[in-house]
Design a protein around this motif. Structure first.
Motif, PDB file in Angstrom:
ATOM      1  N   VAL A  23       0.875  -1.168   0.000  1.00  0.00           N
ATOM      2  CA  VAL A  23       0.000   0.000   0.000  1.00  0.00           C
ATOM      3  C   VAL A  23       0.912   1.218   0.000  1.00  0.00           C
ATOM      4  O   VAL A  23       1.803   1.342   0.841  1.00  0.00           O
ATOM      5  CB  VAL A  23      -0.921   0.018   1.237  1.00  0.00           C
ATOM      6  CG1 VAL A  23      -1.667   1.349   1.334  1.00  0.00           C
ATOM      7  CG2 VAL A  23      -1.913  -1.132   1.173  1.00  0.00           C
ATOM      8  N   LEU A  24       0.695   2.102  -0.973  1.00  0.00           N
ATOM      9  CA  LEU A  24       1.508   3.308  -1.103  1.00  0.00           C
ATOM     10  C   LEU A  24       0.634   4.521  -0.862  1.00  0.00           C
ATOM     11  O   LEU A  24      -0.482   4.617  -1.407  1.00  0.00           O
ATOM     12  CB  LEU A  24       2.134   3.398  -2.492  1.00  0.00           C
ATOM     13  CG  LEU A  24       3.296   2.466  -2.845  1.00  0.00           C
ATOM     14  CD1 LEU A  24       2.851   1.002  -2.902  1.00  0.00           C
ATOM     15  CD2 LEU A  24       3.902   2.860  -4.189  1.00  0.00           C
ATOM     16  N   GLY A  25       1.116   5.425  -0.050  1.00  0.00           N
ATOM     17  CA  GLY A  25       0.376   6.661   0.210  1.00  0.00           C
ATOM     18  C   GLY A  25       1.239   7.863  -0.091  1.00  0.00           C
ATOM     19  O   GLY A  25       2.472   7.801  -0.027  1.00  0.00           O
ATOM     20  N   TYR A  26       0.594   8.979  -0.439  1.00  0.00           N
ATOM     21  CA  TYR A  26       1.322  10.227  -0.711  1.00  0.00           C
ATOM     22  C   TYR A  26       0.722  11.356   0.107  1.00  0.00           C
ATOM     23  O   TYR A  26      -0.509  11.524   0.148  1.00  0.00           O
ATOM     24  CB  TYR A  26       1.264  10.564  -2.202  1.00  0.00           C
ATOM     25  CG  TYR A  26       1.892  11.896  -2.544  1.00  0.00           C
ATOM     26  CD1 TYR A  26       3.273  12.078  -2.470  1.00  0.00           C
ATOM     27  CD2 TYR A  26       1.114  12.982  -2.934  1.00  0.00           C
ATOM     28  CE1 TYR A  26       3.855  13.303  -2.779  1.00  0.00           C
ATOM     29  CE2 TYR A  26       1.676  14.203  -3.249  1.00  0.00           C
ATOM     30  CZ  TYR A  26       3.052  14.360  -3.164  1.00  0.00           C
ATOM     31  OH  TYR A  26       3.622  15.570  -3.464  1.00  0.00           O
ATOM     32  N   CYS A  27       1.578  12.129   0.784  1.00  0.00           N
ATOM     33  CA  CYS A  27       1.165  13.300   1.538  1.00  0.00           C
ATOM     34  C   CYS A  27       0.085  12.916   2.556  1.00  0.00           C
ATOM     35  O   CYS A  27       0.252  11.984   3.327  1.00  0.00           O
ATOM     36  CB  CYS A  27       0.706  14.387   0.573  1.00  0.00           C
ATOM     37  SG  CYS A  27       0.569  16.024   1.302  1.00  0.00           S
ATOM     38  N   VAL A  28      -1.063  13.602   2.548  1.00  0.00           N
ATOM     39  CA  VAL A  28      -2.128  13.293   3.506  1.00  0.00           C
ATOM     40  C   VAL A  28      -2.739  11.918   3.236  1.00  0.00           C
ATOM     41  O   VAL A  28      -3.297  11.293   4.144  1.00  0.00           O
ATOM     42  CB  VAL A  28      -3.207  14.402   3.480  1.00  0.00           C
ATOM     43  CG1 VAL A  28      -4.400  14.031   4.346  1.00  0.00           C
ATOM     44  CG2 VAL A  28      -2.618  15.720   3.964  1.00  0.00           C
ATOM     45  N   GLY A  29      -2.592  11.418   2.013  1.00  0.00           N
ATOM     46  CA  GLY A  29      -3.085  10.071   1.727  1.00  0.00           C
ATOM     47  C   GLY A  29      -2.426   9.018   2.598  1.00  0.00           C
ATOM     48  O   GLY A  29      -3.007   7.946   2.836  1.00  0.00           O
TER      49      GLY A  29
END
Length: 205
Positions: A23-29
């Motif tokens: 699972v990859l998230g970016y910034c607030v994600g």
């Protein structure tokens, strides 16, 4: 949508019947990522890797910063008008304290006022204002949902990949890998892509 509704939606996205490896998230994600990892682990029996790109918590100060950058791009407003909107947003965010929803309501109101003025000066159809401001409303709603979660403990199992200057959430990750690029270039930098490939292939950087 609430945080749970976002997670329900993402957890139901079909993935071809195979396992989810990361699972990859970016910034607030990144705020949603640990909870999504937990859900996936419960379903498939093993835990996906957690990669965090410039992880940032959803806090009132970041909402203010987003508003300031957005308003400063509305060139049809005078410098004094933009400054006044930023001051009012700053006061609203300060008064709200940690109440993200209260700050969000005030910031949206200020944004809609700015857009209304801009539309009037550009002689644009006021009927379109609602469509134009809905994008900003949706974004702020997304931030409000993220603010419901406390991801710091979950971030401890992840690896943070950060742009120059790091990010507010990176210190919570079990490991940080920093790259000499700006945040806007982080997801398109070849070195970052190669590092992600290595990490998900079982290698270490």
């Amino acid at each position: 949508m609430s945080a749970e509704e976002y997670l329900d939606h993402w957890a139901e996205v079909p993935h071809g019947g195979g396992n989810i490896d990361a699972v990859l998230g970016y910034c607030v994600g990144c705020v949603f990522a640990p909870a999504l990892v937990e859900r996936i682990e419960q379903v498939q029996g093993h835990r996906p890797e957690l990669l965090l790109f410039d992880p940032e918590p959803a806090v009132v100060s970041s909402l203010y910063q987003d508003f300031r950058e957005t308003v400063e791009s509305v060139s049809i407003l005078s410098g004094a008008e933009r400054e006044q909107l930023v001051i009012e947003a700053g006061k609203a965010c300060l008064d709200a304290g940690d109440d993200f929803d209260a700050a969000a309501a005030q910031v949206i109101e200020l944004y809609e006022a700015a857009v209304s003025t801009a539309f009037a000066r550009l002689s644009l159809d006021p009927v379109l204002i609602g469509e134009f401001t809905q994008v900003f409303r949706s974004y702020v709603s997304y931030l409000s949902a993220a603010a419901e979660l406390s991801p710091e403990d979950g971030w401890q199992s992840g690896i943070a990949l950060t742009a120059r200057g790091s990010s507010p959430g990176a210190r919570h990750a079990r490991k940080e890998l920093s790259f000499p690029v700006g945040s806007a270039d982080l997801l398109r930098d070849r070195r970052v892509a190669e590092t992600v490939f290595d990490l998900l292939s079982g290698g270490e950087h």
